[in-house]
Each structure stands twice: as structure tokens, then as C-alpha cells.
Design a protein around this motif. Structure first.
Motif, short mmCIF file in Angstrom:
data_model
loop_
_atom_site.label_atom_id
_atom_site.label_comp_id
_atom_site.label_asym_id
_atom_site.label_seq_id
_atom_site.Cartn_x
_atom_site.Cartn_y
_atom_site.Cartn_z
N ILE A 49 0.97 -1.22 -0.07
CA ILE A 49 -0.17 -0.14 0.05
C ILE A 49 0.67 1.31 -0.18
O ILE A 49 0.70 2.28 -0.80
N SER A 50 1.91 1.26 0.63
CA SER A 50 2.79 2.37 0.66
C SER A 50 3.61 2.63 -0.63
O SER A 50 3.70 3.89 -0.94
N LEU A 90 3.83 5.86 -5.66
CA LEU A 90 3.71 5.87 -7.01
C LEU A 90 2.71 7.04 -7.50
O LEU A 90 2.89 7.82 -8.34
N ALA A 91 1.31 6.91 -6.66
CA ALA A 91 0.40 7.91 -6.97
C ALA A 91 0.98 9.40 -6.78
O ALA A 91 0.57 10.30 -7.50
N LYS A 92 1.62 9.67 -5.67
CA LYS A 92 2.26 10.90 -5.44
C LYS A 92 3.12 11.20 -6.62
O LYS A 92 3.10 12.63 -6.93
N LYS A 93 3.75 10.45 -7.18
CA LYS A 93 4.96 10.90 -8.32
C LYS A 93 4.08 11.06 -9.38
O LYS A 93 4.28 12.29 -10.12
N ARG A 97 0.92 12.33 -9.44
CA ARG A 97 0.39 13.69 -9.44
C ARG A 97 1.25 14.81 -9.43
O ARG A 97 1.07 15.94 -9.95
N ILE A 98 2.53 14.39 -9.12
CA ILE A 98 3.62 15.63 -9.15
C ILE A 98 4.06 15.88 -10.65
O ILE A 98 4.06 17.02 -11.30
N ARG A 99 3.92 14.71 -11.41
CA ARG A 99 4.26 15.13 -12.88
C ARG A 99 3.04 15.60 -13.55
O ARG A 99 3.12 16.47 -14.33
N LEU A 100 1.87 15.27 -13.02
CA LEU A 100 0.59 15.97 -13.59
C LEU A 100 0.61 17.31 -13.41
O LEU A 100 0.41 18.13 -14.15
N THR A 115 0.74 -0.99 -15.19
CA THR A 115 -0.12 -0.68 -14.22
C THR A 115 -1.64 -1.33 -14.58
O THR A 115 -2.22 -1.64 -13.81
N LEU A 116 -1.99 -1.27 -15.96
CA LEU A 116 -3.19 -1.50 -16.41
C LEU A 116 -3.25 -3.13 -16.27
O LEU A 116 -4.32 -3.74 -15.81
N ALA A 117 -2.24 -3.88 -16.45
CA ALA A 117 -2.19 -5.37 -16.47
C ALA A 117 -2.37 -5.82 -14.95
O ALA A 117 -2.93 -6.62 -14.40
N ILE A 118 -1.60 -4.83 -14.06
CA ILE A 118 -1.83 -5.38 -12.51
C ILE A 118 -3.16 -5.25 -12.00
O ILE A 118 -3.88 -5.96 -11.29
#
Length: 632
Positions: A18-19, A24-27, A29-32, A617-620
Motif C-alpha cells: 500500500i505504501s 507511485l500515486a504521489k509521483k 500527481r507531481i508529474r501531472l 499498471t493496467l495489467a496489474i
């Protein structure tokens, strides 16, 4: 105790997972946010440049008449350059003509504050905004239009390569693909120009003139703004009285030289038989009539000055768009009905004028490009079917293409057909009906033929026809790409029972060279949805069993605060079952609501694909319902 320690280790692994996902989600968001900041900087730069240009627009604030001085210099505020002129060419009176000699270099790019007012469909507006400025900056002698690159252009594999489509000098010297290769130049315009309209005459036409000076731009048919315009009526009660013996319901007399033509979509179109010109501009309004009359005369003078030999069977299509500042921009293209192509009077850059250019990397063959040019011709037939002559050979060719794909689907499961066998059989029956309308050449039949031929011509371009590297099967890459797994899927795949590896291999075989057939995607999604439904059902049954087991009072005789290994296992099974059910339902809902069109599918996969991880990520995500069910 061994079981409890094992469960604790599993809890630790789950927390670490989970961490990792949060990081990964934080990175992401930063790129976005970085991309949004970049786009905001570009928007502010455009706005500031537009404001500066409006304050110094020579059309709104004309400069004072020139005076005779020693060695005068004229500063071009838009170009940022200085041009010296010959004093002998400047007269003391305002009525004399100031000729342009070889020492003067004039900028002919369009007005920088030209903004297209209509919003375009999805990604087409980006190409439409690039087409006109790119064409103007290419042909301007000293252009300084510093357009920032789009995000899609910065990642192109063919950086620094420019593909130019030159204006054809058609005539008897070139061989066509059909009859009617005799050429004829356009005759003098018999449309009387209104007194307030002036055109460029051939005797004064410079051979280096850019038509953008008169706000006439070459553009592909697919960039015409028919489907972007929005015209509204007032929502109010009205009354009309029909006079006795009313036989004519025409509101206005036809504009001189023009007549309205039928269009299956209901759009009001006009056709000029003498000039072979068609438009959907409202020529009942005088401002549009004056503009199109002047533009046709300008194009004819340009053709005579360049000594182009026009094909005998051609059509000129023109699209007039009113801008917020009150000016009218004219987009145009010519079609050659014998060669089944579109062409222009000036050079255009393919990468900014062809809508699907960004989907293919490494296009260098003119023979390959011809398929997309033919696709644009058939798109013209969709826009103006009354200008397309329905011929028997066209119907036979369409039926032959359908039969080829029917046979291909029967023999192999890797066919390149974008339609299923049932859809092709339905199309074949419609083609048989189409043969009955060949003699009548009705616009509805021509529109159906044009739409089908456009789809198949575009598919030939996507599959690299007329090249040695032509794609034969849908899982074949013309670039010979080799994929490698990242550390993320290598770690998670064993924990998820290798399900991500299977889904990743399937997605890579389906989405080849960032293109996917809608038929193949639809079949794959239907298979996945069926599997997710089965997983959801199994997880629901397992959830009920765990809840029933925990409801037994005899297993809860432990001291307060203590849970047996069996109870902890049931709790974990319940969490995994709920996760499998929720994720499976969300995925089924998402893929059921999504449109399975070709453009929609490719856009969806491009959004879900990242530069570093690709489709991992889509495969996971697709493997979670199955993996969580096994953990449950």
C-alpha cells in the motif's frame, strides 16, 4: 503461533504494498502538476503575445504616409527586422505607387491575433490550430512565429524530420489512375466582384506570394469545422401564415452563380457549377458571398501566375469561418476525382495537417502517404456527397475489400479487419443494394460509399500498405520493438500468482505500435468481463461462507481481545473477497460504459500507458479480481 507469525508477515507485506502504491500515486500527481504548470506558462505567453500584437496591428492602426528622407528604413514590428529601401521608389504624393524592388523583403505571414473561434473535436483542434500557423510560418520570408512545441511533438521518434506535400503540377505530363487525364486551366471569373471587394490580379501577383496574406489557408477535409460549429435559435413561440396558392418555399433567391445542393445530413450547401466550387457558408449573407467571390478570383489568379495545369475533373471546397475580430478566414482544398486525391496550391507540412500523423512513427514513403490522401478524398465525399459521382467500379471495389476481410477472418484469428464477420456480412448486403443506385447517383448512396471507403483507406495507411514493412497480422510490429519488464511487475507478479504477466503479454499483443483494432479490443474486453463476473460470483459465495462461519458462537469462546487463527483467517478472507468483488464490479462498469470506437480505445490506452511502466499498471489492475479471490 507459526500461523500468527505468518499472518503478521503477510500484513507487513500488504502494508508495504500500500505504501509503494501511495508513493507511485504521489509521483504521478507531481508529474501531472508539472505538466499543468507548463501548459499554463504557454497559455500566458500566448495571451501576452496576442495583446502586444493587437496594440501594434497595422490593419487597425495604419501607419502615416511615407515621407522622402535620406536612406529611409522601415521597421517591421512583427518581424523584428529592418529593411532598407531605395529612395527613388518613394514619391512625394500619396497617390503614386511604391513598387517593390529586389532590395525589399516583405513578410506575408497572417495576422498573429488570428484565433479560431470554434472548438474542435477532441484532438482535432490541436492539429487545426497548428495547421494554419505552421503553413504561414513555413512560407513567410522572415517569419518569427515562435510556436512552442506540443507535448506530443516533443516525444516524436522522428525529431528533425519534415515531410512536405508539394502542390501538384497536374497535366498531360502526369499519368492518372483513371480516365480524364486531359488538363484545362481555370477560365476567367464571370462572377462580378462587389465594389467593396478587391482581389489579387495575375499581372500584379508575385510568384513568392503567400495566400495566407489574403487569409486563405490550405487544410485537409477532416479539419473542416462542420461538426464544430454551433448555431442556435431562440426558444420562443412563433406564428406563421401560409399565403393562399403558395408553391415556392424558397426564402431567398439563389446567390448569383450558386445553387443550393442536397446533403443527407441536412447542412445547407452551395455549389457553383462553372467554378466547380462547393461550400457550406451561408451565401445568403452578403459578407460571406463577397468573401468567397473574392477568394475564388484570387485562387484563379494565383493558378495562372504559377502556371498550374488543373485536372479536368476537380472540385474546390471552401470553408469560411468568422473570427472574433470580425475577419473571415477561408480554408480550402481541391479534389481530383480521377486520381481520388486532395491537393493544394501551396506546400503543406504533413505532420501538422494530417490528423493521424502522430499515430505512426517513421513515415517516409510517398506511396504510403497516398493512402491517407485518398482517405481525405473520401472524407470529402462524406462532407459533400453530391460532388461525388457514384460509379459501378467504386461499388465493385468496396465489395471486393469486404470479401477479402471476410475470407481473412475465416482463415486466421489474427486478421487486420476492424469489423467482425457479422458486421462485414451486413455491409456486403448493403453493397449489393448500393449497386441498384449506381445509375441514379443519389447523395445518400454516395455518402455511404464515401464513409466505407474512407475507413478502409485509413486502415491501409495504418497498416503501412505499399511499403516493404507492411503489417500482415494485428500483433505484428513494423518497428520490431522488444519489451522488458520493470522491477514493479517482477515483484508484484509472484504475489498476484503471475496474473499480471499474462495480462501484460495479452495487452502488448493487442496494442501494437500504439494502435489497436476495435474488433480485437471488444472481443478481449468481453472475455475479461465474463471472467470478472465469474470471479465476483465466487467471491460472493466465499464471503457468505466466511460470515456464516464467524456467526457460530462456539468458535468465539476465547478470552476478550484474543482471536484464534481461524477467526483471523476468516477476517482476511472477507477483506480479500470484498476487494475482489468491488474491483471486479468497477472494472465491468468502466468497460461496459466505454465506447469501443477505434479512436476511443487508442486514447484510453495512451492515457493508461506511462513512459517508464508502459501498460504494466493496467495489467496489474486487471489481475486484481483473480489474485484477491485466490488470496481469499
Amino acid at each position: 503461533m507459526a500461523t500468527i507469525s505468518l499472518l503478521r508477515k503477510l500484513f507487513d507485506i500488504f502494508k508495504e504494498l500500500i505504501s509503494s502504491c501511495n508513493r507511485l500515486a504521489k509521483k504521478a500527481r507531481i508529474r501531472l502538476l508539472q505538466k499543468l504548470a507548463y501548459l499554463w506558462t504557454l497559455a500566458r505567453a500566448y495571451c501576452s503575445k496576442a495583446k502586444t500584437t493587437r496594440t501594434t496591428d497595422p490593419k487597425r492602426d495604419p501607419p502615416p504616409p511615407p515621407a522622402l528622407v535620406n536612406s529611409p528604413k522601415y521597421n517591421d514590428c512583427k518581424e523584428g527586422s529592418t529593411t532598407e529601401t531605395n529612395p527613388a521608389t518613394i514619391s512625394h504624393t500619396h497617390d503614386d505607387v511604391i513598387p517593390l524592388d529586389s532590395s525589399i523583403s516583405c513578410s506575408l505571414h497572417p495576422d498573429p491575433d488570428m484565433v479560431r473561434g470554434n472548438a474542435s473535436r477532441t484532438s482535432f483542434q490541436h492539429g487545426l490550430n497548428l495547421a494554419q500557423p505552421a503553413h504561414a510560418s513555413q512560407n513567410a520570408p522572415r517569419s518569427t512565429l515562435n510556436l512552442p512545441p506540443s507535448p506530443s511533438d516533443t516525444h516524436s521518434d522522428q525529431e528533425g524530420y519534415t515531410f512536405i506535400v508539394k502542390s501538384p503540377k497536374l497535366g498531360s505530363g502526369q499519368e492518372g489512375e483513371g480516365e480524364g487525364t486531359n488538363s484545362s486551366s481555370p477560365a476567367e471569373s464571370v462572377l462580378a466582384l462587389p465594389a467593396s471587394v478587391a482581389s489579387i490580379h495575375a499581372e500584379n501577383l508575385d510568384h513568392d506570394l503567400d495566400l495566407a496574406q489574403t487569409r486563405i489557408f490550405p487544410i485537409m477535409p477532416e479539419f473542416f469545422q462542420r461538426y464544430d460549429r454551433q448555431a442556435f435559435l431562440k426558444e420562443e413561440e412563433t406564428k406563421m401564415i401560409i399565403d393562399p396558392f403558395t408553391l415556392d418555399f424558397q426564402l431567398h433567391p439563389d446567390p448569383p452563380g450558386w445553387k443550393p445542393i442536397a446533403n443527407p445530413e441536412g447542412i445547407l450547401c452551395f455549389y457553383n457549377e462553372e467554378k466547380k466550387a462547393v461550400t457550406e457558408a451561408n451565401l445568403y449573407e452578403d459578407v460571406y458571398y463577397q468573401k468567397i467571390t473574392s477568394d475564388i478570383a484570387t485562387l484563379e489568379d494565383f493558378i495562372r501566375a504559377k502556371k498550374f495545369k488543373m485536372p479536368e475533373n476537380y472540385t474546390l471546397a471552401m470553408d469560411l469561418n468568422m473570427q472574433p475580430n470580425g475577419t473571415i478566414d477561408t480554408d480550402y482544398y481541391y479534389v481530383d476525382h480521377c486520381r481520388r486525391i486532395v491537393f493544394f496550391l501551396e506546400e503543406i507540412e504533413a505532420q501538422t495537417n494530417i490528423p493521424v500523423w502522430s499515430q505512426l512513427k517513421g513515415v517516409t514513403s510517398v506511396a504510403h502517404l497516398k493512402h491517407e490522401i485518398e482517405a481525405q478524398y473520401w472524407y470529402h465525399g462524406k462532407l459533400y456527397p453530391s460532388t461525388i459521382e457514384l460509379k459501378a467500379k467504386h461499388v465493385v471495389e468496396l465489395g471486393d475489400v469486404i470479401l477479402h476481410y471476410l475470407g481473412d477472418l475465416t482463415i486466421t484469428s489474427y486478421s487486420l479487419s476492424i469489423f467482425s464477420a457479422d458486421e462485414l456480412n451486413a455491409m456486403l448486403s448493403q453493397v449489393n443494394t448500393l449497386r441498384e443506385n449506381v445509375e441514379h447517383s443519389l447523395p445518400g448512396a454516395a455518402s455511404f460509399l464515401s464513409q466505407m471507403m474512407h475507413i478502409f483507406a485509413r486502415q491501409r495507411f495504418h497498416n503501412w500498405h505499399s511499403t516493404p514493412q507492411a503489417r500482415i497480422y494485428y500483433d505484428q510490429s513494423v518497428h520490431g520493438k522488444c519489451y522488458r519488464k520493470t522491477l514493479l511487475i517482477k515483484i508484484l507478479s509472484p504475489l498476484l500468482f503471475s496474473a499480471p504477466d499474462i495480462h501484460l503479454a495479452s495487452l502488448r499483443n493487442l496494442w501494437v505500435d500504439q494502435l489497436m483494432l476495435s474488433r480485437v479490443w471488444k472481443e478481449a474486453i468481453e472475455t475479461l468481463s465474463q471472467e470478472w463476473r465469474e470471479f465476483t460470483l465466487c467471491a460472493t459465495v466465499l464471503l457468505n461462507a466466511n460470515v456464516a462461519y464467524l456467526a457460530i458462537q462456539s468458535i468465539d469462546n476465547n478470552p476478550p481481545g484474543y482471536r484464534s487463527p481461524a477467526q483471523i483467517s476468516c477476517y482476511l478472507s472477507i477483506v480479500a473477497s470484498l476487494g475482489s468483488i468491488i474491483i471486479g464490479l468497477l472494472l465491468m462498469r468502466q468497460n461496459t460504459a466505454r465506447n469501443h470506437g477505434l479512436d476511443k480505445v487508442n486514447t484510453f490506452l495512451q492515457v493508461r500507458s506511462s513512459p517508464g511502466l508502459g501498460l504494466e499498471t493496467l495489467a496489474i489492475l486487471y489481475s486484481l479480481p483473480y489474485a484477491l479471490l485466490l488470496w481469499a
